[in-house]
Design an enzyme around this catalytic site. Structure first.
Site, PDB file in Angstrom:
ATOM      1  N   CYS A 104       0.825  -1.202   0.000  1.00 45.63           N
ATOM      2  CA  CYS A 104       0.000   0.000   0.000  1.00 45.63           C
ATOM      3  C   CYS A 104       0.866   1.262   0.000  1.00 45.63           C
ATOM      4  O   CYS A 104       1.519   1.575  -0.979  1.00 45.63           O
ATOM      5  CB  CYS A 104      -0.977  -0.066   1.173  1.00 45.63           C
ATOM      6  SG  CYS A 104      -2.370   1.059   1.065  1.00 45.63           S
ATOM      7  N   HIS A 105       0.910   1.993   1.120  1.00 42.62           N
ATOM      8  CA  HIS A 105       1.742   3.195   1.239  1.00 42.62           C
ATOM      9  C   HIS A 105       3.162   2.866   1.708  1.00 42.62           C
ATOM     10  O   HIS A 105       3.988   3.769   1.837  1.00 42.62           O
ATOM     11  CB  HIS A 105       1.105   4.193   2.215  1.00 42.62           C
ATOM     12  CG  HIS A 105      -0.100   4.884   1.664  1.00 42.62           C
ATOM     13  ND1 HIS A 105      -1.351   4.301   1.645  1.00 42.62           N
ATOM     14  CD2 HIS A 105      -0.245   6.106   1.096  1.00 42.62           C
ATOM     15  CE1 HIS A 105      -2.218   5.142   1.105  1.00 42.62           C
ATOM     16  NE2 HIS A 105      -1.573   6.243   0.761  1.00 42.62           N
TER      17      HIS A 105
END
EC number: 3.2.-.-
Length: 172
Positions: A104-105
């Protein structure tokens, strides 16, 4: 033989992006060490379903103590990348060609470590341009494995594929 996996984590990580890989790694016999600024404190996930006690301070660890690195997403990587200790810790894993798992991030730490140039990777939609600007060849797939070292995924929906490829890499 189980591997030692460092996990860099702080407040408002994406709950399942820590809990599900952690469970899979532990079930496969690997040992996790959660690293933050302060040992012993409890950090909470952004969904409110996970609380994790920090095992070690970033000041007390070295990348040479570990075989691999897990970077869960959520808001945690954005906070950690503002601290050069976490950036250098992350960079050391990439430089030493140790497995790095970022979901994800999570690649935000790799951006600041200048460790994506020339690599295939994926991440959350909102950071893909940043990843491209850091030199990554961004691919929109559930999981991307680059050079038998870097495993990246986009969202919590990709966790089964992320776990599968991360565990496979640890077996090499």
């Amino acid at each position: 033989m189980g591997k030692k996996i460092a996990v860099v984590l702080t407040y408002y990580f994406e709950d399942s992006e820590y809990t599900e890989p952690a469970k899979a790694f532990k079930e496969a016999g690997h040992e996790l060490t959660v690293i933050e600024k302060e040992k012993g404190k409890t950090v909470k996930g952004k969904q409110g379903t996970a609380e994790v006690t920090v095992d070690a301070s970033i000041d007390d660890v070295n990348s040479s103590d570990f075989d691999a690195l897990l970077i869960p997403g959520g808001f945690s990587p954005d906070q950690l990348r503002a601290d050069d200790r976490f950036v250098q810790f992350t960079k050391a894993f990439m430089t030493d060609k140790k497995p790095v798992f970022a979901i994800c991030h999570g690649p935000q730490l790799l951006i600041n470590a200048k460790a994506l140039d020339g690599r295939k990777a994926t991440g959350y939609t909102s950071i893909r341009v940043d990843m491209e600007n850091a030199g990554a060849d961004v691919v929109d797939k559930e999981v991307v494995v680059c050079q038998d070292q870097l495993v990246t995924s986009r969202t919590p929906d990709d966790i089964p594929a992320f776990n599968r490829e991360s565990l496979a890499l640890l077996e090499k």
